[in-house]
Design a protein around this motif. Structure first.
Motif, short mmCIF file in Angstrom:
data_model
loop_
_atom_site.label_atom_id
_atom_site.label_comp_id
_atom_site.label_asym_id
_atom_site.label_seq_id
_atom_site.Cartn_x
_atom_site.Cartn_y
_atom_site.Cartn_z
N UNK A 1 -10.70 -12.43 1.48
CA UNK A 1 -10.76 -13.82 1.94
C UNK A 1 -11.36 -13.92 3.33
N UNK A 2 -11.21 -12.87 4.13
CA UNK A 2 -11.80 -12.83 5.47
C UNK A 2 -12.57 -11.51 5.61
N UNK A 3 -13.73 -11.42 4.97
CA UNK A 3 -14.45 -10.14 4.93
C UNK A 3 -14.87 -9.61 6.29
N UNK A 4 -15.04 -10.49 7.28
CA UNK A 4 -15.47 -10.02 8.59
C UNK A 4 -14.43 -9.08 9.22
N UNK A 5 -13.15 -9.25 8.86
CA UNK A 5 -12.11 -8.36 9.39
C UNK A 5 -12.36 -6.92 8.95
N UNK A 6 -13.00 -6.76 7.77
CA UNK A 6 -13.21 -5.43 7.18
C UNK A 6 -14.54 -4.79 7.59
N UNK A 7 -15.33 -5.51 8.37
CA UNK A 7 -16.66 -5.00 8.74
C UNK A 7 -16.57 -3.61 9.38
N UNK A 8 -17.47 -2.72 8.94
CA UNK A 8 -17.52 -1.39 9.51
C UNK A 8 -16.52 -0.41 8.93
N UNK A 9 -15.80 -0.83 7.89
CA UNK A 9 -14.84 0.06 7.22
C UNK A 9 -15.21 0.15 5.74
N UNK A 10 -14.64 1.12 5.06
CA UNK A 10 -14.81 1.21 3.61
C UNK A 10 -13.53 0.79 2.90
N UNK A 11 -12.68 0.04 3.60
CA UNK A 11 -11.38 -0.38 3.05
C UNK A 11 -11.55 -1.37 1.92
N UNK A 12 -10.68 -1.26 0.92
CA UNK A 12 -10.70 -2.20 -0.21
C UNK A 12 -9.42 -3.04 -0.26
N UNK A 13 -8.46 -2.73 0.59
CA UNK A 13 -7.19 -3.45 0.62
C UNK A 13 -6.53 -3.13 1.96
N UNK A 14 -5.33 -3.65 2.17
CA UNK A 14 -4.69 -3.39 3.46
C UNK A 14 -4.19 -1.95 3.56
N UNK A 15 -3.83 -1.36 2.45
CA UNK A 15 -3.40 0.04 2.45
C UNK A 15 -4.47 0.94 3.06
N UNK A 16 -5.71 0.76 2.63
CA UNK A 16 -6.80 1.58 3.17
C UNK A 16 -7.27 1.08 4.53
N UNK A 17 -7.25 -0.22 4.74
CA UNK A 17 -7.67 -0.76 6.03
C UNK A 17 -6.77 -0.26 7.16
N UNK A 18 -5.46 -0.24 6.90
CA UNK A 18 -4.52 0.11 7.96
C UNK A 18 -4.57 1.58 8.35
N UNK A 19 -5.34 2.37 7.62
CA UNK A 19 -5.51 3.78 7.99
C UNK A 19 -6.63 3.97 9.02
N UNK A 20 -7.36 2.90 9.34
CA UNK A 20 -8.40 2.98 10.37
C UNK A 20 -7.77 2.98 11.76
N UNK A 21 -8.32 3.75 12.70
CA UNK A 21 -7.74 3.80 14.06
C UNK A 21 -7.70 2.44 14.74
N UNK A 22 -8.64 1.57 14.43
CA UNK A 22 -8.70 0.27 15.09
C UNK A 22 -7.94 -0.82 14.34
N UNK A 23 -7.21 -0.43 13.29
CA UNK A 23 -6.60 -1.43 12.40
C UNK A 23 -5.65 -2.38 13.12
N UNK A 24 -4.76 -1.84 13.94
CA UNK A 24 -3.75 -2.70 14.55
C UNK A 24 -4.39 -3.73 15.47
N UNK A 25 -5.38 -3.31 16.26
CA UNK A 25 -6.03 -4.27 17.14
C UNK A 25 -6.79 -5.33 16.36
N UNK A 26 -7.45 -4.92 15.28
CA UNK A 26 -8.16 -5.89 14.43
C UNK A 26 -7.19 -6.86 13.80
N UNK A 27 -6.07 -6.35 13.33
CA UNK A 27 -5.07 -7.21 12.74
C UNK A 27 -4.54 -8.21 13.76
#
Length: 363
Positions: free
Chosen positions: A1-27
């Protein structure tokens, strides 16, 4: 729903997104900007009196997961904003341990392990944490509902009878920690329809009248996901929406409150310049526009008119036969965005106004 949040990652959901080092700041950047007090004020001005706010279990229990906690702080802030505008809030557990549906909206796409006993109990523990906090009497003016789980599937790894048994247990376990016993404890219908829950309703609510029942069902009614819906014209979509009243009426007669917790203006239609409408997501004739493939700000009057007709028909059904309704969602692409719909005119403002009355006949 907000694809710009995922820019620069290969995440497909929050489980994979939250494994990125910058996840907490992006969130945090997202949480602080996506939905603000100004949005609540704007919604109140449109005539909206309640918010259904989704949150994942990991906001309260992220042990042994990659999820980043912190969303509960922003849920709390939104509740206070809603109170300031005299609005109500329904807290929706949108993602459950083990994933209740395998969809990305559960937080973890792929396998479904929710009905493993430890995950069912963990879900209840999270619900009790939410209910212990927001079921206090000091929140009785604003928090009116707690949804046990969003959209558990009723096929594959999930058994519908197990879901019903769990929902009944969860109801009692949540009810036990509530100070405010008037909170509605809501169960999404697991894609089975409200009347599939009449047995559970009878055991919980008994013969209490509709306005006194505290167990309720949430039905999500869309016409965009199944193959049967793809070829329909907008007139056929409207006719189908009108028929949704049947199940709602049966549930009402059985004193089972039903909320349409998700619905939208989205259908896959294309409107030609000559007014002919067909199902589809693309077209090549001059002046033809398709709802699903064109940004809202580029819609012409013909497309806006057709989407508004569908929206108003649904509103008439919800107003007459449901206990309440929530558009999915406030911000989203195409006809999924309520705020865009108000600005473009395919959603009435205020929501009680009508241009196309009586599309479903006498209600």
């Amino acid at each position: 729903m907000t694809p710009d949040v995922f820019n620069g990652t290969d995440a497909v959901d929050q489980w994979t997104f939250d494994q990125n080092p910058s996840a907490l700041q992006r969130l945090r950047n997202h949480w602080e900007s996506f939905f603000t007090e100004d949005d609540v004020i704007k919604l109140a001005s449109y005539g909206i009196n309640a918010l259904r706010i989704p949150i994942g279990f990991w906001a309260y229990d992220s042990a042994d997961t990659p999820y980043r906690p912190g969303a509960d702080i922003f849920l709390h802030q939104a509740i206070l904003w809603a109170r300031g505008q005299g609005m109500k809030v329904w807290i929706d557990l949108h993602g459950a341990p083990g994933s209740q549906n395998g969809f990305e909206n559960s937080g973890h796409a792929g396998g479904v392990e929710w009905q493993q006993p430890e995950n069912l109990q963990r879900t209840i523990s999270v619900l009790q944490a939410i209910a212990t906090k927001y079921g206090k009497l000091k929140y009785a003016d604003v928090v009116v509902g707690i949804e046990l789980v969003n959209e558990p599937i009723s096929w594959g790894a999930n058994n519908f009878n197990t879901t019903k048994e769990w929902a009944e247990k969860a109801y009692h376990d949540v009810q036990a920690v509530l100070e405010n016993k008037r909170i509605k404890i809501v169960m999404e219908d697991a894609f089975m329809g409200p009347t599939s829950w009449l047995d559970v309703n009878q055991r919980i609510n008994g013969n209490r009248p509709l306005n006194a029942a505290d167990f309720a069902i949430d039905a999500h009614l869309y016409q965009v996901f199944t193959p049967d819906d793809q070829p329909l014209t907008q007139a056929e979509h409207i006719a189908k929406a009108c028929k949704w009243s049947a199940d709602l009426v049966l549930a009402k007669k059985a004193n089972l409150p039903v909320y349409v917790g998700e619905w939208s203006g989205a259908t896959n239609i294309c409107v030609n310049s000559n007014g002919i409408i067909r199902g589809g997501t693309s077209c090549s004739t001059s002046g033809c526009q398709c709802e699903a493939s064109l940004p809202v700000d580029q819609w012409n009057d013909g497309l806006v008119q057709q989407v508004r007709r569908y929206v108003e028909a649904q509103l008439d059904i919800w107003e007459a036969n449901s206990s309440g309704y929530f558009y999915w969602s406030y911000k989203g692409p195409s006809a999924w965005g309520f705020d865009a719909g108000i600005r473009k005119g395919f959603i009435p403002n205020p929501v009680t106004s009508r241009r196309y009355r009586g599309q479903c006949g006498p209600i």
